[in-house]
Scaffold this active site. Structure first.
Site, mmCIF file in Angstrom:
data_model
loop_
_atom_site.group_PDB
_atom_site.id
_atom_site.type_symbol
_atom_site.label_atom_id
_atom_site.label_comp_id
_atom_site.label_asym_id
_atom_site.label_seq_id
_atom_site.Cartn_x
_atom_site.Cartn_y
_atom_site.Cartn_z
ATOM 1 N N ALA A 115 10.362 -15.160 17.587
ATOM 2 C CA ALA A 115 8.927 -14.921 17.729
ATOM 3 C C ALA A 115 8.652 -13.428 17.898
ATOM 4 O O ALA A 115 9.355 -12.728 18.627
ATOM 5 C CB ALA A 115 8.393 -15.695 18.928
ATOM 6 N N HIS A 152 0.856 -1.199 0.000
ATOM 7 C CA HIS A 152 0.000 0.000 0.000
ATOM 8 C C HIS A 152 0.888 1.244 0.000
ATOM 9 O O HIS A 152 1.724 1.417 0.890
ATOM 10 C CB HIS A 152 -0.912 0.034 1.234
ATOM 11 C CG HIS A 152 -1.948 -1.036 1.242
ATOM 12 N ND1 HIS A 152 -3.096 -0.989 0.481
ATOM 13 C CD2 HIS A 152 -1.994 -2.202 1.926
ATOM 14 C CE1 HIS A 152 -3.812 -2.073 0.697
ATOM 15 N NE2 HIS A 152 -3.166 -2.831 1.563
ATOM 16 N N ARG A 170 23.035 -12.637 16.491
ATOM 17 C CA ARG A 170 24.330 -13.322 16.447
ATOM 18 C C ARG A 170 24.304 -14.338 15.320
ATOM 19 O O ARG A 170 23.235 -14.703 14.831
ATOM 20 C CB ARG A 170 24.636 -14.016 17.775
ATOM 21 C CG ARG A 170 23.657 -15.128 18.149
ATOM 22 C CD ARG A 170 24.110 -15.818 19.416
ATOM 23 N NE ARG A 170 23.171 -16.825 19.879
ATOM 24 C CZ ARG A 170 23.147 -18.089 19.453
ATOM 25 N NH1 ARG A 170 24.003 -18.490 18.520
ATOM 26 N NH2 ARG A 170 22.270 -18.956 19.941
#
Length: 212
Positions: A180, A135, A203
């Site tokens: 997550a 968009h 890392r």
């Protein structure tokens, strides 16, 4: 005369036969949905049709749902390998998506124009739209929905693992892990662990850089 006993089929061969039969049964069962998809696609376009029909098939739970979704997606996507597994509640919006061998897509994911290379794992609720510019929003006098946008193929490299709830707007390199809840706005290199909002490399995944 001694009785001739036919050797039993190895368990792996039997398992393969059962899976092949299940795939064929799923294709037969999903054929009415495929027929509807092809008709709607000819009228409204492949992407619109895929979006609505993947919503329908996303509602089937368990093993039966996995087989039905795969049978449909093998015909509806640019590529869906027979070994790919798509869980409950996952939605697709772009017919150009590709799922390679042994891909796992967890529950309630949303996938746009994406290429999941072999052995990729997506946890639950991962969102991979078609890049970060779907968009445009630069004109203050025009509603965002009227400003258009552009779709870009997002590639998740071989063996990468995307954690629960991550949003991925750019490519992820081979063998990398995205934590997550991360939001990937720029490409992630190979064999690293990345996380955060926006996602940054935390890392290297391994101590030695050579993984060829």
């Amino acid at each position: 005369m001694s009785e001739i006993v036919s050797p039993e089929k190895p368990p792996s061969a039997l398992k393969s036969g059962v899976k092949a039969a299940a795939r064929f049964a799923a294709l037969v069962a999903v054929f009415p949905v495929l027929l509807s998809h092809w008709i709607v696609a000819s009228i409204r376009g492949a992407n619109k049709s895929l979006e609505s029909h993947s919503q329908l098939l996303s509602l089937y739970p368990g093993l039966a749902g996995q087989y039905l979704r795969r049978a449909f997606l093998q015909q509806a996507l640019a590529k869906c390998d027979p070994s790919a597994l798509v869980e409950f509640g996952t939605l697709f919006s772009q017919a150009g998506a590709k799922l390679d061998a042994n891909v796992y897509v967890g529950p309630r994911c949303g996938l746009g124009l994406v290429h999941l290379e072999k052995e990729v794992l997506l946890a639950a609720n991962v969102q991979i739209p078609s890049g970060g510019a779907t968009h445009h929003f630069n004109d203050p006098d025009v509603p965002i929905r009227e400003q258009g946008g552009e779709r870009k193929l997002v590639t998740i490299g071989e063996g990468a693992w995307i954690g629960t709830g991550a949003i991925v707007l750019a490519d992820v390199g081979k063998g990398s892990i995205v934590a997550a809840g991360a939001v990937v706005t720029k490409p992630i290199p190979e064999f690293v662990i990345a996380g955060g909002v926006p996602a940054k490399v935390i890392r290297p995944r391994f101590e030695t850089p050579d993984h060829g």
